[in-house]
Design a protein around this motif. Structure first.
Motif, PDB file in Angstrom:
ATOM      1  N   ALA A 164       2.773 -13.007   5.046  1.00 31.63           N
ATOM      2  CA  ALA A 164       3.280 -11.395   4.691  1.00 31.63           C
ATOM      3  C   ALA A 164       4.661 -12.106   3.725  1.00 31.63           C
ATOM      4  N   VAL A 165       5.180 -11.093   3.225  1.00 35.86           N
ATOM      5  CA  VAL A 165       6.431 -11.376   2.327  1.00 35.86           C
ATOM      6  C   VAL A 165       7.441 -10.439   2.665  1.00 35.86           C
TER       7      VAL A 165
ATOM      8  N   VAL B 111       3.627   1.921  -7.536  1.00 38.93           N
ATOM      9  CA  VAL B 111       4.460   1.028  -6.636  1.00 38.93           C
ATOM     10  C   VAL B 111       3.656  -0.107  -6.581  1.00 38.93           C
ATOM     11  N   ALA B 112       4.635  -1.371  -6.652  1.00 33.41           N
ATOM     12  CA  ALA B 112       4.053  -2.630  -6.777  1.00 33.41           C
ATOM     13  C   ALA B 112       5.045  -3.643  -6.090  1.00 33.41           C
ATOM     14  N   TYR B 113       4.244  -4.870  -5.445  1.00 35.54           N
ATOM     15  CA  TYR B 113       5.017  -5.548  -4.514  1.00 35.54           C
ATOM     16  C   TYR B 113       3.919  -6.713  -4.256  1.00 35.54           C
ATOM     17  N   PRO B 114       4.772  -7.934  -3.853  1.00 34.53           N
ATOM     18  CA  PRO B 114       3.644  -9.258  -3.569  1.00 34.53           C
ATOM     19  C   PRO B 114       3.256  -9.336  -2.355  1.00 34.53           C
TER      20      PRO B 114
ATOM     21  N   THR C  93       9.480  -9.336  -8.941  1.00 37.78           N
ATOM     22  CA  THR C  93       8.535  -9.922  -8.283  1.00 37.78           C
ATOM     23  C   THR C  93       8.793 -10.230  -6.921  1.00 37.78           C
ATOM     24  N   ASN C  94      10.178 -10.362  -6.457  1.00 39.53           N
ATOM     25  CA  ASN C  94      10.488 -10.455  -5.013  1.00 39.53           C
ATOM     26  C   ASN C  94      10.913  -9.262  -4.395  1.00 39.53           C
TER      27      ASN C  94
END
Length: 411
Positions: A71-72, A229-232, A215-216
């Motif tokens: 996970a991040v 919605v965007a995520y790593p 990006t984080n």
């Protein structure tokens, strides 16, 4: 019926809700039989946000140690104007979230969460998983509940004290619930479509996102016609993108095909760099967002409980669908174990506790959707409010949601 079979918990559905429930009940000494209609456990959807109210429970169940390496831990939730790419607000996460709410905020691929739960369940004695099994009949009586499933053309029977319907928005268990003529047991299309794509971080689309997003972090782009919605995910090697628009009903499945012009037209007026991201990320998969009638019962006193989407499928605009399912599973096991001799009483108390909590989360999602799609003077007022609200205040607004802990299980 033997004592073990009379105490057995039967669960329909081996998604996030069902696997969490299976392990939570087994941890409390219950034998569990878990039916899953798919031949193999495969995660649906793509990315998933796990707020501290969910990761706290996953940590208690020992699942977080399996999930965390994949996970991040995002540093923030960032809201941006889709037309100008200007940052409107930032809610601190990362170490700040763990310090404030006592558990981490994680983003992950659904497959990684399901793999962690599946591995945990597989190592736990007392859980029997039957795949390719579709519940076909449910009978209740004074001595418990009897469940019949069809698996590879054969009939599989299970008896126990409780049937947990964790089989999602198109729940078969809900369809077999005691009749309440005034309430629809069918799911209903919300009028919203979700569009999803997962892009490698080193791809053209991944680099296009890096040019416009954080990006984080979890980045949400706001626009009257849509939000994105965007995520790593996957240790940061990929980005999950999810866009939401109005749309016509399509096939009832977790992914399908819809006219991509719906998304393109909804994004009219966005920043050129964001439009390029949408183009590079395609082809997008679409799925219809379905909800269920919140007035329907979630429990039957003679031994049925619906959890997760089977009970209260909601729009995803508070990113709490998985978290509410995880909460459902853990609290149901707690209350059952606290008062095993009073099944009906435990179910009644559990439903009462969960209804108010889930309803509040659903209201938060509705407010988010309204704010994120605001236009004209309303959008200006939203932006002014966000500008005046300090990041710590925005985080404090979520204390009731992310800081939640299960109440003491006493009946």
């Amino acid at each position: 019926m033997s004592d073990a079979r009379s105490r057995q918990i039967v669960i329909a559905g081996a998604g996030i809700a069902g696997l969490t429930a299976a392990f939570a009940f087994a941890e409390r000494g219950y034998p569990v039989k878990l039916f899953e209609q798919a031949q193999q456990l495969e995660a649906t959807g793509a990315g998933i946000q796990l707020s501290p109210n969910a990761t706290r429970i996953l940590r208690q169940l020992g699942v977080l140690d399996r999930l965390s390496p994949h996970a991040v831990r995002p540093e923030a939730v960032v809201l941006k104007d889709a037309a100008t790419l200007r940052e409107l607000a930032r809610i601190p996460l990362g170490q700040a979230a763990e310090s404030r709410w006592g558990a981490p905020y994680l983003v992950a691929h659904r497959a990684d969460l399901q793999a962690a739960l599946t591995a945990q369940v597989a190592e736990r004695p007392g859980i029997v998983l039957v795949t390719g099994a579709r519940v076909s009949d449910v009978a209740t009586g004074p001595h418990g509940i009897a469940v019949t499933a069809q698996a590879d053309g054969k009939t599989v029977d299970a008896e126990g004290s409780l049937l947990v319907g964790a089989d999602g928005v198109w729940s078969q268990v809900r369809e077999r619930f005691p009749d309440h003529k005034a309430i629809s047991r069918k799911s209903r299309f919300s009028g919203e479509l979700a569009w999803r794509a997962t892009v490698p971080a080193d791809s053209v689309a991944g680099k296009a996102f890096a040019a416009v997003g954080a990006t984080n972090s979890v980045t949400t782009f706001l626009h009257p016609g849509f939000h994105l919605v965007a995520y790593p995910v996957s240790r940061g090697t990929a980005f999950n993108l999810a866009a939401f628009t109005k749309g016509e009903r399509i096939a009832e499945a977790w992914s399908g095909h819809a006219d991509p012009r719906i998304l393109t037209e909804a994004m009219h007026g966005t920043a050129p760099a964001l439009a390029r991201l949408a183009e590079e990320a395609g082809p997008w998969m679409a799925w219809p967002i379905h909800t269920v009638d919140p007035k329907q019962p979630w429990t039957a006193p003679d031994g049925i409980a619906l959890i997760g989407d089977a009970a209260h499928a909601m729009t995803p605009f508070a990113a709490q669908g998985a978290a509410m399912a995880i909460e459902d599973a853990a609290t149901l096991a707690d209350l059952m174990a606290a008062s095993p001799a009073d099944l009906a009483g435990s179910l009644q108390i559990w439903e009462g506790l969960r209804r108010s909590r889930v309803a509040k989360a659903a209201r938060r999602g509705a407010v988010n959707r309204l704010a994120w799609h605001a236009a004209g003077p309303v959008a200006l007022a939203r932006n002014l409010f966000l500008k005046m609200r300090a990041p710590e205040k925005l985080a404090a607004d979520l204390d009731w949601l992310y800081g939640w802990e299960a109440p003491e299980a006493s009946v």
